[in-house]
Design an enzyme around this catalytic site. Structure first.
Site, PDB file in Angstrom:
ATOM      1  N   CYS A   1     -47.503   7.094 -28.681  1.00  0.00           N
ATOM      2  CA  CYS A   1     -46.253   7.430 -29.370  1.00  0.00           C
ATOM      3  C   CYS A   1     -45.758   8.803 -28.936  1.00  0.00           C
ATOM      4  CB  CYS A   1     -46.457   7.411 -30.887  1.00  0.00           C
ATOM      5  SG  CYS A   1     -46.975   5.803 -31.536  1.00  0.00           S
TER       6      CYS A   1
ATOM      7  N   ASP B   1     -21.456 -13.018 -24.713  1.00  0.00           N
ATOM      8  CA  ASP B   1     -22.760 -13.101 -24.057  1.00  0.00           C
ATOM      9  C   ASP B   1     -23.245 -14.548 -24.122  1.00  0.00           C
ATOM     10  OD1 ASP B   1     -25.390 -12.942 -23.213  1.00  0.00           O
ATOM     11  OD2 ASP B   1     -25.810 -11.097 -24.312  1.00  0.00           O
TER      12      ASP B   1
ATOM     13  N   LYS C   1     -26.773  -2.317 -20.976  1.00  0.00           N
ATOM     14  CA  LYS C   1     -27.810  -3.077 -20.294  1.00  0.00           C
ATOM     15  C   LYS C   1     -28.438  -4.090 -21.254  1.00  0.00           C
ATOM     16  CE  LYS C   1     -31.909  -2.186 -17.435  1.00  0.00           C
ATOM     17  NZ  LYS C   1     -32.866  -3.035 -18.174  1.00  0.00           N
ATOM     18  N   GLY C   2     -28.997  -5.157 -20.709  1.00  0.00           N
ATOM     19  CA  GLY C   2     -29.636  -6.163 -21.549  1.00  0.00           C
ATOM     20  C   GLY C   2     -30.818  -5.598 -22.325  1.00  0.00           C
TER      21      GLY C   2
ATOM     22  N   THR D   1     -26.077  -6.373 -29.667  1.00  0.00           N
ATOM     23  CA  THR D   1     -25.665  -7.272 -30.752  1.00  0.00           C
ATOM     24  C   THR D   1     -25.895  -6.636 -32.118  1.00  0.00           C
ATOM     25  OG1 THR D   1     -26.079  -9.254 -29.421  1.00  0.00           O
ATOM     26  CG2 THR D   1     -26.053  -9.530 -31.810  1.00  0.00           C
ATOM     27  N   THR D   2     -27.039  -6.007 -32.305  1.00  0.00           N
ATOM     28  CA  THR D   2     -27.307  -5.324 -33.577  1.00  0.00           C
ATOM     29  C   THR D   2     -26.258  -4.249 -33.832  1.00  0.00           C
ATOM     30  OG1 THR D   2     -29.682  -5.711 -33.324  1.00  0.00           O
ATOM     31  CG2 THR D   2     -29.019  -4.000 -34.869  1.00  0.00           C
TER      32      THR D   2
ATOM     33  N   VAL E   1     -30.882  -3.658 -25.104  1.00  0.00           N
ATOM     34  CA  VAL E   1     -30.797  -2.308 -25.689  1.00  0.00           C
ATOM     35  C   VAL E   1     -30.280  -2.317 -27.125  1.00  0.00           C
ATOM     36  CG1 VAL E   1     -30.518  -1.200 -23.445  1.00  0.00           C
ATOM     37  CG2 VAL E   1     -28.480  -1.902 -24.733  1.00  0.00           C
TER      38      VAL E   1
END
EC number: 3.6.-.-
Length: 340
Positions: free
Chosen positions: A286, A64, A35-36, A41-42, A38
């Site tokens: 958190c 992409d 999904k976009g 690329t990293t 998330v």
């Protein structure tokens, strides 16, 4: 971006790293998708860095349209493969999967079946446009052109969000069927066309029909070979990337089901952006978010107990540039251990 790292051995449990991908020397095609937003690329950049340590040559390709590779490495990439600064065997390129068929059918040089499709007659262009999905699928020929001519040992695809990725994986089949149809029509109507064209078989634009069909057939054979490779688990695998939230988990399950229907192997999931509040922390948000993440993480582990599930922490700094990517990449092969 400090992290404590240890080696983990859980006996029969699946290893929570991507080390198996590095160890599988036969792998040629590796897709990274999800999904976009998330961290695809990293993850793909980090995996490419690790692979470059154990492979002769690695090519990282972004399909992409957002093209984040340039941002990740702080270096401009285009549709031609270029070495990434600081590496001798890791290159990158960015292609547009929605590229226009006109651009690809325009002349792109000599010496390659995909490139030599340039100069097609108007008749063949009209025929190509009539084939569903051909516009996007032709961009796959651009990838083949680079891969075939430069002979990379391993190719990693940093893919677009899920829906586009699944379409992209169908492109080899679409192209193979399309070119087979063109070849069939040529066989059916070739004699009739030759009657109009004369003995030399030249189209009005100067292109020789027989030569053009030979080039198309060569391209079809290449695409057929790649299509077969995509469905061979020894040569191809797909790494799913997600975050521990409902929509991302839903997209991951849908993608895994689709990949199974295409016959494409997937046995690795990278779960990004995991929160690990420090012991004694009084951050209520958190703690609440960690509780939610823990619920979905348990679902992932239960659903995909036969997958390598890699757990990556949410970091306080952006992962950009060679050094930070290298540090992040270490956690793909050696599990992150939260502070105790």
């Amino acid at each position: 971006m400090s992290a404590t790292l240890i080696n983990v051995d859980d006996g029969d449990a699946m290893e929570p790293t991507l080390q198996s991908i590095l160890d599988q020397r036969s792998l040629r095609w590796i897709f990274v998708g999800g999904k976009g937003g998330v961290g695809k690329t990293t993850t793909s950049c980090s995996l490419a860095i690790q692979l470059a340590k154990v492979r002769r040559s690695v090519l990282l390709i972004s399909t992409d349209p957002a093209h984040n590779l340039s941002d990740a490495f702080s270096q401009k990439f285009g549709k031609e493969a270029r070495l990434i600064d600081g590496f001798e065997n890791l290159s990158a390129m960015e292609i547009d999967p929605n590229g226009s068929i006109q651009d690809l059918l325009a002349g792109q040089g000599e010496g390659d079946a995909g490139a030599d499709m340039g100069g097609m007659g108007g008749m063949m262009q009209d025929l190509a446009f009539a084939i569903p999905g051909i516009d996007e699928a032709m961009s796959f020929a651009e990838v083949l052109k680079q891969v075939k001519s430069l002979s990379y040992e391993t190719i990693i695809f940093d893919t677009a969000p899920t829906g586009h990725t699944l379409r992209f994986l169908q492109f080899p089949s679409v192209l193979e069927k399309a070119l087979a149809k063109v070849s069939q029509l040529s066989n059916q109507y070739g004699p009739l066309l030759n009657g109009f064209l004369g003995s030399n078989g030249t189209l009005p634009n100067g292109q020789n029909l027989n030569e053009m069909m030979e080039k198309l057939e060569t391209l079809r054979a290449t695409i057929s070979e790649v299509n077969t490779q995509f469905k061979d688990e020894r040569l191809t695998t797909f790494v799913c990337v997600c975050i521990p939230e409902f929509l991302s988990l839903y997209e991951t399950e849908r993608m895994i089901q689709e990949l199974a229907s295409y016959g494409i192997d997937t046995h690795s999931i990278v779960v990004n952006q995991l929160l690990f509040p420090k012991p004694g922390s009084d951050c209520e948000q958190c703690t609440a978010r960690r509780r939610m993440q823990k619920k979905y993480l348990e679902q992932i582990e239960e659903l995909y107990d036969e997958f390598n599930v890699v757990k990556m922490p949410l970091l306080v700094e952006e992962v950009r540039g060679k050094e930070r990517l290298e540090r992040f990449s270490e956690m793909l092969v050696t599990p992150f251990v939260p502070p105790s």
